[in-house]
Design a protein around this motif. Structure first.
Motif, PDB file in Angstrom:
ATOM      1  N   VAL A  90       0.061  12.179  -1.590  1.00 37.46           N
ATOM      2  CA  VAL A  90      -0.515  13.420  -1.082  1.00 37.46           C
ATOM      3  C   VAL A  90      -0.216  14.555  -2.065  1.00 37.46           C
ATOM      4  O   VAL A  90       0.919  14.703  -2.521  1.00 37.46           O
ATOM      5  N   VAL A 101      -5.823  13.332  -1.631  1.00 34.51           N
ATOM      6  CA  VAL A 101      -5.036  12.243  -1.057  1.00 34.51           C
ATOM      7  C   VAL A 101      -5.510  10.957  -1.726  1.00 34.51           C
ATOM      8  O   VAL A 101      -6.712  10.713  -1.816  1.00 34.51           O
ATOM      9  N   THR A 132       0.837  -1.204   0.000  1.00 40.62           N
ATOM     10  CA  THR A 132       0.000   0.000   0.000  1.00 40.62           C
ATOM     11  C   THR A 132       0.864   1.244   0.000  1.00 40.62           C
ATOM     12  O   THR A 132       1.951   1.260   0.579  1.00 40.62           O
ATOM     13  N   ASP A 133       0.402   2.275  -0.698  1.00 37.68           N
ATOM     14  CA  ASP A 133       1.105   3.555  -0.778  1.00 37.68           C
ATOM     15  C   ASP A 133       0.096   4.679  -0.707  1.00 37.68           C
ATOM     16  O   ASP A 133      -0.982   4.580  -1.287  1.00 37.68           O
ATOM     17  N   MET A 134       0.476   5.759  -0.043  1.00 40.21           N
ATOM     18  CA  MET A 134      -0.362   6.953   0.004  1.00 40.21           C
ATOM     19  C   MET A 134       0.324   8.075  -0.783  1.00 40.21           C
ATOM     20  O   MET A 134       1.521   8.291  -0.638  1.00 40.21           O
ATOM     21  N   ASP A 166      12.763   4.506  -4.005  1.00 36.35           N
ATOM     22  CA  ASP A 166      13.390   5.555  -3.192  1.00 36.35           C
ATOM     23  C   ASP A 166      14.691   6.063  -3.808  1.00 36.35           C
ATOM     24  O   ASP A 166      15.174   7.140  -3.462  1.00 36.35           O
ATOM     25  N   TRP A 214      15.059   9.135  -1.151  1.00 38.31           N
ATOM     26  CA  TRP A 214      13.854   9.729  -0.599  1.00 38.31           C
ATOM     27  C   TRP A 214      13.697   9.412   0.879  1.00 38.31           C
ATOM     28  O   TRP A 214      13.901   8.288   1.311  1.00 38.31           O
ATOM     29  N   GLU A 215      13.317  10.400   1.655  1.00 36.67           N
ATOM     30  CA  GLU A 215      12.985  10.217   3.074  1.00 36.67           C
ATOM     31  C   GLU A 215      11.681  10.969   3.307  1.00 36.67           C
ATOM     32  O   GLU A 215      11.580  12.167   3.066  1.00 36.67           O
ATOM     33  N   SER A 216      10.660  10.240   3.769  1.00 32.00           N
ATOM     34  CA  SER A 216       9.302  10.785   3.795  1.00 32.00           C
ATOM     35  C   SER A 216       9.169  12.096   4.577  1.00 32.00           C
ATOM     36  O   SER A 216       8.431  12.982   4.176  1.00 32.00           O
ATOM     37  N   PHE A 217       9.846  12.196   5.726  1.00 34.30           N
ATOM     38  CA  PHE A 217       9.589  13.348   6.592  1.00 34.30           C
ATOM     39  C   PHE A 217      10.642  14.441   6.472  1.00 34.30           C
ATOM     40  O   PHE A 217      10.673  15.368   7.267  1.00 34.30           O
ATOM     41  N   ALA A 218      11.568  14.294   5.475  1.00 33.90           N
ATOM     42  CA  ALA A 218      12.600  15.325   5.284  1.00 33.90           C
ATOM     43  C   ALA A 218      11.971  16.579   4.690  1.00 33.90           C
ATOM     44  O   ALA A 218      10.941  16.518   4.037  1.00 33.90           O
ATOM     45  N   ARG A 264       2.959  16.857  -2.405  1.00 29.00           N
ATOM     46  CA  ARG A 264       4.090  16.129  -1.837  1.00 29.00           C
ATOM     47  C   ARG A 264       4.539  15.063  -2.843  1.00 29.00           C
ATOM     48  O   ARG A 264       5.717  14.915  -3.103  1.00 29.00           O
ATOM     49  N   HIS A 265       3.561  14.344  -3.398  1.00 27.64           N
ATOM     50  CA  HIS A 265       3.878  13.259  -4.331  1.00 27.64           C
ATOM     51  C   HIS A 265       3.454  13.565  -5.766  1.00 27.64           C
ATOM     52  O   HIS A 265       3.828  12.859  -6.677  1.00 27.64           O
ATOM     53  N   SER A 317      -4.912   6.786  -1.759  1.00 19.62           N
ATOM     54  CA  SER A 317      -4.305   5.617  -1.129  1.00 19.62           C
ATOM     55  C   SER A 317      -4.633   4.399  -1.978  1.00 19.62           C
ATOM     56  O   SER A 317      -5.796   4.129  -2.254  1.00 19.62           O
TER      57      SER A 317
END
Lengths: 352, 352
Positions: B66, B148, B62-64, B256, B348-352, B69-70, B150
């Motif tokens: 946003v 969003v 699964t992938d989300m 990534d 890639w780092e999600s929260f960077a 962001r994406h 998902s």
């Protein structure tokens, strides 16, 4: 990031954010010490998880929960939100006559979200997943301006699928679980809202909104309906432990509201349903309705989110344990109450 | 809601929003005329869908995604976004050695989103799902302040699972599909961004950002790397048509960034990987790199989002069709390039 909490400088403490910890360490943290259910053959850590499907097929359902639309951080704790997200998906799996086997979860959250919050959210999810007999097999974490949770749930169909389309005229309509309690809880929260903890700071059990105005002899009841709204408790066993002799013909969970959800059964089955308002009456809701000058029958018929189960059974004797008769399947179309169309609120609509 | 489009009052047209159409009619609209894949035993319209699992187990990922962001609405059309969302999940399924069987999708969007936009998003999803040999078995639609998406994807493991943990020293590292093209496309878009269509108004094929500054003999190449970024095309067949004799030991998709994703294989397998920069060289990217004063090797090693496949094979002769050798598995830990640790961007780092 540091954040100041408590009453003075001596209580300043460092809140670790998901940005600081990083995606991969966060995933490792929230998965530490978890025990996967037997059906999860390969858990987190590869490109995909692997789940058993001993029946050669599996049921799947998915729901998205958006902050301030489906939950409020000043009303619900992270644990509550996690439990609710899993419960509402598990209820959909069970509503097919299937046993939950696994869940996958995607979480979108701001970089400033505390690790503690995400951990508590995961704890709530795991607690409810285990209550449903399953576990969380994997997921995704992404950055998002506010919280978004997407849950996908899987289940093994027991014996046969129970769809919405098998109801026949003459069947008994019955329900397992409470109706209207979630709607009553939402009404209480709406009346007393506004003084909860700040977003992302509440990680423990529910503290709840300010319910001071509902103090008194019924305070326990008010707290109970609020709890029912925050964390629905679908009566999984009422479906999963149905005896083989139970002639259940159609099944759904009450998520959008009883009228709306039974409307789906009526439409799919090509029948009409007539409900008996006396059978739906729940005296426990009366004090709440009186305090709020509201109609308990509206909560029961349209409130939704209780995730009770509503079903039709062939009229061949006693209902199975846990099921209460509330009406009849008849010829025609639509859902009536005491033979009359129902005016007023009809149920949840996503884009309203 | 009405909205004015085009060059004059005579072109004013009514844009139907999802709020006007309503959730249930919208779901009916986007599912009209779709043909479910054979593995989808029960599609949309009940509490859950039912998917076949002929192997007695299924893979799930699964992938989300946003908004902003994406994906960006001024860069990508609704169709592009839909295709990408499915492709990146299908690639994860295939990266386990599994054949995609079905997808479920949750969509969060504002009430003012046009029905046309959601329809085009669904069309893109269906197109890519069918390219992967599957279909969309169900989903959820909710209101959200921004888009969003998902996606959860399912697959049937062929023969045996191919995990990340089977690489052994002496194996050949190989890749199927293009590397660095998505990163190059992102760099081109970032350099020329800002003049695309308005959010929610672009429903056709990509119009793209303003690439006027990249006109000239290489314009076609620039458009191609931009297209590669907007809609990755994972080479599913390179995995799904591997001959039974192929001694593939580990597999992942490049999402990534090559270094990061091969790092997962190295870590899971307890080995090191050394890449050959000469083998990674892609002359097609040179004109783009030159125009942007960028390093093509950075795009190739760290760009990610190409959703190529990276694998290790026992060193027993020719690689299967579609696979190109790029390095070796050796003893130790980590990933090196030409024997040296790589500095610079790592992925890639999600929260960077």
């Amino acid at each position: 990031m540091t954040a100041s909490r408590g009453s003075g400088p001596s209580q300043v403490q460092h809140v670790v954010t998901v940005r600081e910890l990083g995606e991969f360490a966060l995933i490792e943290r929230i998965n530490a010490g978890r025990k996967q259910a037997p059906g999860v053959l390969l858990g987190p850590g590869d490109d995909a998880a692997v789940v058993a499907a001993p029946e050669g097929r599996f049921v799947v359902t998915t729901d998205m929960l958006v902050q301030d639309r489906h939950f409020r951080l000043d009303w619900s704790s992270a644990q509550d939100i996690g439990r609710k997200a899993i419960a509402q998906n598990a209820a959909d799996v069970v509503a097919m006559g299937a046993t939950p086997s696994a869940f996958v979860v995607s979480l979108g959250c701001p970089s400033e979200t505390s690790v503690e919050f995400v951990q508590a959210l995961a704890d709530g999810m795991w607690a409810e997943a285990e209550r449903a007999g399953a576990s969380i097999a994997g997921g995704d974490m992404v950055r998002s301006p506010f919280l978004v949770i997407s849950v996908t749930a899987f289940g093994d169909p027991r014996r046969m699928l129970i769809t919405r389309s098998g109801a026949r005229a003459g069947d008994v309509v019955a329900v397992a679980g409470r109706l209207g309690w979630s709607g009553a809880g939402l009404a209480v929260l709406s009346a007393g809202a506004g003084t909860g903890p700040l977003a992302g700071e509440d990680t423990g059990p529910s503290t709840g909104a300010d319910l001071g105005q509902f103090a008194g002899p019924d305070a326990g009841l008010f707290a109970e309906v609020v709890a029912a709204h925050k964390v629905p408790q679908p009566p999984y066993a009422a479906v999963l432990e149905l005896p083989d002799t139970a002639e259940i013909t159609a099944l759904t969970d009450v998520s959008d509201g009883l009228l709306a959800d039974l409307g789906h059964i009526a439409q799919s089955s090509g029948v009409a349903i007539d409900l008996d308002s006396a059978a739906l009456h729940d005296p426990a809701l009366e004090p709440v309705a009186k305090a709020l000058d509201a109609s308990p029958l509206d909560w029961i018929l349209s409130g939704g989110e209780d995730h009770a189960f509503a079903a039709t059974f062939a009229d061949s004797g006693d209902l199975p344990q846990g099921w209460v008769p509330i009406g009849r399947v008849v010829t025609g179309s639509g859902v009536t109450v005491d033979g009359l169309p129902r005016t007023g609120p009809t149920g949840w609509e996503s884009f309203a």
